[in-house]
Design an enzyme around this catalytic site. Sequence first.
Site, mmCIF file in Angstrom:
data_model
loop_
_atom_site.group_PDB
_atom_site.id
_atom_site.type_symbol
_atom_site.label_atom_id
_atom_site.label_comp_id
_atom_site.label_asym_id
_atom_site.label_seq_id
_atom_site.Cartn_x
_atom_site.Cartn_y
_atom_site.Cartn_z
ATOM 1 N N SER A 195 3.691 72.286 18.554
ATOM 2 C CA SER A 195 2.907 71.174 18.006
ATOM 3 C C SER A 195 3.734 69.916 18.159
ATOM 4 O O SER A 195 4.965 69.986 18.307
ATOM 5 C CB SER A 195 2.612 71.437 16.525
ATOM 6 O OG SER A 195 2.150 70.276 15.873
ATOM 7 N N TYR A 211 6.046 74.336 8.000
ATOM 8 C CA TYR A 211 5.301 74.246 9.261
ATOM 9 C C TYR A 211 6.122 73.505 10.310
ATOM 10 O O TYR A 211 6.284 73.977 11.440
ATOM 11 C CB TYR A 211 3.969 73.535 9.027
ATOM 12 C CG TYR A 211 3.108 73.450 10.264
ATOM 13 C CD1 TYR A 211 2.357 74.538 10.689
ATOM 14 C CD2 TYR A 211 3.054 72.273 11.018
ATOM 15 C CE1 TYR A 211 1.573 74.466 11.835
ATOM 16 C CE2 TYR A 211 2.279 72.192 12.163
ATOM 17 C CZ TYR A 211 1.529 73.290 12.560
ATOM 18 O OH TYR A 211 0.762 73.216 13.698
ATOM 19 N N ALA A 246 9.360 72.967 10.412
ATOM 20 C CA ALA A 246 10.564 73.714 10.764
ATOM 21 C C ALA A 246 10.238 74.854 11.717
ATOM 22 O O ALA A 246 10.975 75.114 12.683
ATOM 23 C CB ALA A 246 11.236 74.249 9.508
ATOM 24 N N SER A 247 9.124 75.536 11.476
ATOM 25 C CA SER A 247 8.749 76.654 12.352
ATOM 26 C C SER A 247 8.408 76.171 13.754
ATOM 27 O O SER A 247 8.757 76.819 14.751
ATOM 28 C CB SER A 247 7.567 77.429 11.750
ATOM 29 O OG SER A 247 6.372 76.661 11.769
ATOM 30 N N LYS A 248 7.738 75.034 13.848
ATOM 31 C CA LYS A 248 7.363 74.514 15.167
ATOM 32 C C LYS A 248 8.565 73.935 15.914
ATOM 33 O O LYS A 248 8.633 74.008 17.145
ATOM 34 C CB LYS A 248 6.252 73.467 15.017
ATOM 35 C CG LYS A 248 4.930 74.048 14.503
ATOM 36 C CD LYS A 248 4.384 75.131 15.423
ATOM 37 C CE LYS A 248 3.013 75.614 14.999
ATOM 38 N NZ LYS A 248 2.470 76.641 15.920
#
Length: 259
Positions: free
Chosen positions: A143, A156, A158-160
Amino acid sequence: MAASAGQELKGRVAIVTGASSGIGKATAVLFRRRGARVLAVARDRKRLDALAKESGAEPFAVSLDSAEACEQTVAAARKLGPVSILVNCAGRGGHEDKPIFDQSPAEWRATMAVNLDAPFELTRLAARDMRDQRWGRIVMVSSTAGEVGAPAMSAYCASKHGLIGLMRSVAHDVAPYNCTCNAVLPGWVKTEMADRDAEKEAARRGLTAAQVWQERADAYPAKRVLSAEEIAEVIAFLASDAASGVNGEAMTVSLGSLW
């Protein structure tokens, strides 16, 4: 021999996660149209069955929040043949909506399990098939939030971010075997998940969801948001022979905007 026009992925076995809606669904449909054998993975069996009827994709209903579920997914794909393409599209978002000091460790872990742990597990397993075949394509659907921060979205974002880092490392590991690993970074795309986010933002700000979407569109030079089909086309390119020279790239698809 080159594939015939419109059949660029003929004979390839592809895993597409998050395939019940949005970008994942659009990708599964496009891959089938281009000749791939597709394992369409998501939690919603009813939606997957509808997708299978529409496109001919093989449905596989599972929640990708454990290593065991990822192992089952790759095993199911191998029934179609050695895995050639992996699209890590399943994502969890819009669950936080709180600043960091109000967020819970449980929400963090749940987001990481789907958005980062599952892509790691699936890539680790599927890449072995690609190595053995000396051909493979891995696409991480990150993203624009993978390159910038946003309020109340720490897990969110951090995960992306992590997904992009994973991609860049995997790209080095698979390159000697005629395989590539890239990421697509969509901006605002009109999907159900983004709709839920718009509704939450609208409620918080005293607006309508339509007004939030208009603001998102106005922030882009093209004065519109993206469609899932537009992102699927970029993923299909990265999954094709034509993208053999593209490896380790984070490809932003956001109509000229950084967000």
